[in-house]
Motif scaffolding. Structure first.
Motif, mmCIF file in Angstrom:
data_model
loop_
_atom_site.group_PDB
_atom_site.id
_atom_site.type_symbol
_atom_site.label_atom_id
_atom_site.label_comp_id
_atom_site.label_asym_id
_atom_site.label_seq_id
_atom_site.Cartn_x
_atom_site.Cartn_y
_atom_site.Cartn_z
ATOM 1 N N GLU A 26 102.991 -24.197 37.472
ATOM 2 C CA GLU A 26 103.892 -23.101 37.858
ATOM 3 C C GLU A 26 104.486 -22.444 36.609
ATOM 4 N N ARG A 27 104.712 -23.236 35.557
ATOM 5 C CA ARG A 27 105.273 -22.689 34.325
ATOM 6 C C ARG A 27 104.178 -22.091 33.428
ATOM 7 N N ALA A 28 103.108 -22.852 33.251
ATOM 8 C CA ALA A 28 102.124 -22.494 32.220
ATOM 9 C C ALA A 28 100.926 -21.718 32.756
ATOM 10 N N GLY A 29 100.820 -21.621 34.065
ATOM 11 C CA GLY A 29 99.698 -20.861 34.630
ATOM 12 C C GLY A 29 98.390 -21.620 34.524
ATOM 13 N N LEU A 30 97.305 -20.923 34.859
ATOM 14 C CA LEU A 30 96.001 -21.586 34.938
ATOM 15 C C LEU A 30 95.098 -21.322 33.747
ATOM 16 N N ARG A 31 95.468 -20.284 32.940
ATOM 17 C CA ARG A 31 94.501 -19.785 31.954
ATOM 18 C C ARG A 31 93.995 -20.882 31.015
ATOM 19 N N LEU A 32 94.901 -21.723 30.550
ATOM 20 C CA LEU A 32 94.471 -22.772 29.612
ATOM 21 C C LEU A 32 94.541 -24.171 30.239
ATOM 22 N N ALA A 33 94.693 -24.201 31.561
ATOM 23 C CA ALA A 33 94.879 -25.482 32.260
ATOM 24 C C ALA A 33 93.592 -26.304 32.248
ATOM 25 N N PRO A 34 93.716 -27.622 32.412
ATOM 26 C CA PRO A 34 92.508 -28.445 32.572
ATOM 27 C C PRO A 34 91.714 -27.949 33.791
ATOM 28 N N ARG A 35 90.399 -28.048 33.717
ATOM 29 C CA ARG A 35 89.569 -27.576 34.833
ATOM 30 C C ARG A 35 89.714 -28.523 36.038
ATOM 31 N N VAL A 36 89.970 -27.955 37.192
ATOM 32 C CA VAL A 36 90.071 -28.762 38.411
ATOM 33 C C VAL A 36 88.718 -28.719 39.120
ATOM 34 N N ASP A 37 88.201 -29.887 39.490
ATOM 35 C CA ASP A 37 86.974 -29.932 40.284
ATOM 36 C C ASP A 37 87.344 -29.787 41.755
ATOM 37 N N VAL A 38 87.030 -28.624 42.328
ATOM 38 C CA VAL A 38 87.313 -28.392 43.740
ATOM 39 C C VAL A 38 86.034 -28.664 44.526
ATOM 40 N N VAL A 39 86.169 -29.493 45.567
ATOM 41 C CA VAL A 39 85.010 -29.918 46.353
ATOM 42 C C VAL A 39 85.232 -29.519 47.810
ATOM 43 N N VAL A 40 84.231 -28.870 48.420
ATOM 44 C CA VAL A 40 84.360 -28.470 49.830
ATOM 45 C C VAL A 40 83.097 -28.875 50.587
ATOM 46 N N GLY A 41 83.181 -28.909 51.903
ATOM 47 C CA GLY A 41 82.009 -29.189 52.735
ATOM 48 C C GLY A 41 81.260 -27.892 53.016
ATOM 49 N N ALA A 42 79.961 -28.011 53.275
ATOM 50 C CA ALA A 42 79.136 -26.821 53.506
ATOM 51 C C ALA A 42 79.580 -26.062 54.764
ATOM 52 N N GLN A 43 80.226 -26.736 55.691
ATOM 53 C CA GLN A 43 80.629 -26.088 56.940
ATOM 54 C C GLN A 43 82.107 -25.703 56.971
ATOM 55 N N ARG A 44 82.736 -25.609 55.800
ATOM 56 C CA ARG A 44 84.172 -25.277 55.765
ATOM 57 C C ARG A 44 84.429 -23.927 56.420
ATOM 58 N N HIS A 45 85.670 -23.752 56.873
ATOM 59 C CA HIS A 45 86.088 -22.466 57.429
ATOM 60 C C HIS A 45 86.319 -21.491 56.288
ATOM 61 N N LEU A 46 86.007 -20.255 56.540
ATOM 62 C CA LEU A 46 86.168 -19.170 55.570
ATOM 63 C C LEU A 46 87.554 -19.136 54.908
ATOM 64 N N THR A 47 88.578 -19.536 55.658
ATOM 65 C CA THR A 47 89.948 -19.447 55.135
ATOM 66 C C THR A 47 90.207 -20.449 54.003
ATOM 67 N N VAL A 48 89.371 -21.492 53.905
ATOM 68 C CA VAL A 48 89.503 -22.411 52.766
ATOM 69 C C VAL A 48 89.105 -21.658 51.494
ATOM 70 N N ASP A 49 88.017 -20.901 51.582
ATOM 71 C CA ASP A 49 87.592 -20.083 50.439
ATOM 72 C C ASP A 49 88.663 -19.063 50.071
ATOM 73 N N LEU A 50 89.277 -18.476 51.110
ATOM 74 C CA LEU A 50 90.331 -17.484 50.846
ATOM 75 C C LEU A 50 91.471 -18.112 50.062
ATOM 76 N N ALA A 51 91.920 -19.272 50.523
ATOM 77 C CA ALA A 51 93.037 -19.950 49.852
ATOM 78 C C ALA A 51 92.669 -20.258 48.400
ATOM 79 N N LEU A 52 91.424 -20.706 48.197
ATOM 80 C CA LEU A 52 91.000 -21.043 46.831
ATOM 81 C C LEU A 52 91.001 -19.805 45.943
ATOM 82 N N HIS A 53 90.610 -18.665 46.500
ATOM 83 C CA HIS A 53 90.612 -17.497 45.623
ATOM 84 C C HIS A 53 92.022 -16.951 45.399
ATOM 85 N N TYR A 54 92.908 -17.056 46.391
ATOM 86 C CA TYR A 54 94.307 -16.648 46.155
ATOM 87 C C TYR A 54 94.935 -17.485 45.034
#
Ligand SMILES: *Cc1c(COP(=O)(O)O)cnc(C)c1O
Length: 480
Positions: free
Chosen positions: A164-192
Motif C-alpha cells: 500500500e505504501r510502496a506500490g507494485l512497481r519494484l515489488a517482489p513478483r507474486v505467482d498468481v495461480v488460477v483454475g482453467a474454469q475460473r469465472h471472468l470476474t477473477v481475471d477482472l479483479a487481478l487486472h484491477y
C-alpha cells in the motif's frame, strides 16, 4: 406537499404489488421494443418540474409493458441471478427511506449494528472461524477485488514489502495461480489490482471443471516467490467444486494464500446435507460470494470473508482522514472492509432474510433449488435426443439436444421466444449446451415439470424438423 411522500410511496407500493402478484404468469423474457422504451423514458432533458406521480407511472409502464425480464420469477433459469424474498424487498425500501450512509458508525448506528450482526450470523451460518472479517461490497466481483487486495497485502508483507505504501512497481513478483474454469470476474479483479492476467499460471481442470490437484502441485513446484491461488466452489456451468481441503493443505505448505470464488458453492455450506461438497473451504484465507444470487435478496450485495482481518483492513482503509472518527471497538465502520466510501446499507436486506428464514430456512432454500435441478436432470435425460452433460451436484444442469450445436441453439431460441421459461446457452467441452441454473425460492417442482414439457415439445419439434424439414411448431402454452 406534506402528503406527497405518502401518496407517492403508496403508488409505488401498488405498482410493486401488482408486479409481484403477476410475476409467475408474465412472459419471462422482455417483450418491449427498444425504440418504444427509448421514447417512453427518453426525449430531451425536461426544462422544468413535472408531476412526481406521473414519473412513477411512466416507470411502471416500462415494467408492466414488457421492459423488464421476469428474472426473479419462478421460471427464469438463465445466468445465475436469484429471486427476491418479499421480506428483503420490504427491508430494502426502508434502506432507501432512511438513507443512511453506511460508511462510519456515527452516521448510522442502527445500520452499522445490523452490518456487524449480519457479519456474525454469516460466520455462524457457514461455520467460519470466529475471527473472520466480513465486508459487504456490491457483488462477488468486488468481493474478489477486496479479498485479493488483502491477499496481495499479506503475501507481500511476508516478503518484506508494504504494497500500500510502496506500490507494485519494484515489488517482489507474486505467482498468481488460477483454475482453467475460473469465472471472468477473477481475471477482472487481478487486472484491477495490477497483477495483469498474462503472467498468471493456469491449472487444468477435470471433466467436471474442478481444479486438478496433481497439476496444481506441478505449478507450485515452479514458484519461488509469494503465491496466491484462486479456486472455486461452484462452477457457473457444472456447479463443480474444486477439492478445497487438498488445495488448502498443499498451498499452505508453500506459504501461499488460497482464495475461493464461492458465489454459488459457499451456500452449500449452509445445508448440512450438501456441506461435505465444499469440505475444507473454511481453511481458505479468503472467500468471495454474494447474497443477491442464492440468498434471494434484491441487487446488490456481495460478501467477502477474510481469515486475516489485519490484512483485510490494511488493504482497504489504511489511512484515516482527520475528520473521520477513529475506529472504536464494537462500533463498526463499514469503510474498513470494502473499497467504497459512502455507501448504501446493503446488509439490511441480508439481515432481514437471515432473521426471517433462520438457519433451517436457508438450508431449505438451498435444498429446494438443488432438488429442482435434480428433477430437471432426471426428467430431461428420459427424453430421446436429450443428453445431460454434467454430474448434477448443486443447482446447475447442462443439457444438449441432438448431435450438432445448431439443434441446441435452436431449442434455446424457441424456449426463450415461448415466454414460459428462460434458459441461456453456453459452451461445455467445446459443445453447445443449454444451462439451467435454479436459484429462486419461487421455483417449485411443478414449475420444473411445466418447463420439462416445454423443453420436450421444443426438442421434439427441432429434432423432427432437422430430420424431415420444417413443420409447424407451437409452444405447449403461450402468452397472449
Ligand atoms: C456471478 C458470479 C460471479 C460474479 O458475481 P457478481 O455478484 O455478479 O459480481 C463470480 N463468480 C461466480 C462463480 C459467479 O457465479
Amino acid at each position: 406537499m406534506t402528503n406527497q411522500h405518502s401518496e407517492l410511496l403508496s403508488l409505488a407500493a401498488e405498482h410493486a404489488i401488482d408486479y409481484l402478484d403477476g410475476i409467475a404468469e408474465r412472459p419471462v423474457a422482455a417483450t418491449a421494443d427498444t425504440d418504444w422504451l427509448t421514447t417512453l423514458l427518453g426525449g430531451r432533458l425536461p426544462e422544468g418540474p413535472a408531476s412526481a406521480a406521473d414519473t412513477i407511472d411512466v416507470l411502471n409502464r416500462a415494467a408492466s409493458e414488457g421492459g423488464v425480464v421476469a428474472s426473479s420469477g419462478p421460471r427464469y433459469f438463465g445466468y445465475i441471478v436469484g429471486g427476491t424474498l418479499p421480506v428483503s424487498i420490504a427491508a430494502d425500501w426502508l434502506v432507501s427511506t432512511w438513507d443512511q450512509n453506511n460508511s462510519v458508525f456515527e452516521l448510522g448506528p442502527a445500520v452499522a449494528t445490523i452490518e456487524q450482526v449480519t457479519a456474525q450470523w454469516l460466520i455462524e451460518l457457514f461455520g467460519l472461524p470466529d475471527t473472520t472479517s466480513v465486508g459487504f461490497p456490491t457483488g462477488c466481483a468486488m468481493a474478489h477485488m477486496t479479498a485479493l487486495a488483502a491477499a496481495r497485502h499479506h503475501v507481500l508483507a511476508q516478503a518484506g514489502w508494504h504494497v500500500e505504501r510502496a506500490g507494485l512497481r519494484l515489488a517482489p513478483r507474486v505467482d498468481v495461480v488460477v483454475g482453467a474454469q475460473r469465472h471472468l470476474t477473477v481475471d477482472l479483479a487481478l487486472h484491477y489490482l495490477g497483477f495483469g492476467t498474462e503472467p498468471v499460471h493456469v491449472v487444468p481442470v477435470d471433466d467436471q471443471g474442478a481444479m486438478r490437484v496433481d497439476a496444481l502441485a506441478n505449478v507450485l513446484a515452479t514458484c519461488d516467490g509469494p503465491i496466491i491461488v484462486c479456486t472455486q466452489a461452484g462452477d457457473v456451468n457444472s456447479g463443480a467444486v474444486d477439492p478445497l481441503r487438498k488445495i488448502c493443505r498443499l498451498v499452505h505448505q508453500h506459504g501461499g494464500w488460497v482464495h475461493v470464488d464461492g458465489a454459488l458453492g459457499l451456500w452449500a455450506a449452509a445445508n448440512p446435507r450438501l456441506r461435505s461438497l465444499v469440505e475444507g473451504f473454511a481453511d481458505a484465507d479468503s472467500c468471495a460470494s454474494d447474497a443477491h444470487k442464492w440468498l434471494n435478496v434484491p441487487y446488490d450485495c456481495g460478501l467477502v470473508f477474510v481469515a486475516h482481518p489485519q490484512a483485510h483492513r490494511a488493504a482497504m482503509l489504511n489511512v484515516r482522514a482527520d475528520y473521520l472518527p477513529g475506529a472504536t471497538l464494537g462500533k463498526r465502520d463499514g469503510i474498513e472492509w470494502v473499497p467504497d466510501f459512502s455507501r448504501r446499507a446493503r446488509s439490511v436486506p441480508v439481515w432481514a432474510a437471515l432473521r426471517t428464514l433462520g438457519r433451517s430456512g436457508v438450508a431449505n432454500l438451498i435444498e429446494a433449488s438443488c432438488a429442482c435441478a435434480g428433477r430437471f436432470a432426471e426428467r430431461l435425460a428420459e427424453i430421446p435426443g436429450v443428453e445431460v452433460l454434467n454430474k448434477v451436484v448443486l443447482n446447475q444442469v447442462l443439457v444438449r439436444f441432438g448431435d450438432d450445436d445448431e439443434a441446441t441453439n435452436e431449442v434455446i431460441d424457441r424456449l426463450q421466444a415461448g415466454g414460459v421459461c428462460w434458459f441461456g446457452g453456453t459452451t461445455w467441452a467445446a459443445l453447445a449446451a443449454m444451462r439451467i441454473s435454479v436459484c429462486s425460492w419461487r421455483t417449485s417442482i411443478a414449475d420444473v415439470d411445466r418447463c420439462v414439457e416445454e423443453i420436450r415439445a421444443a426438442a421434439e419439434a427441432v429434432l423432427e424438423e432437422r430430420r424431415y424439414g420444417a413443420g409447424t411448431w407451437k409452444p405447449v402454452s403461450s402468452h397472449s
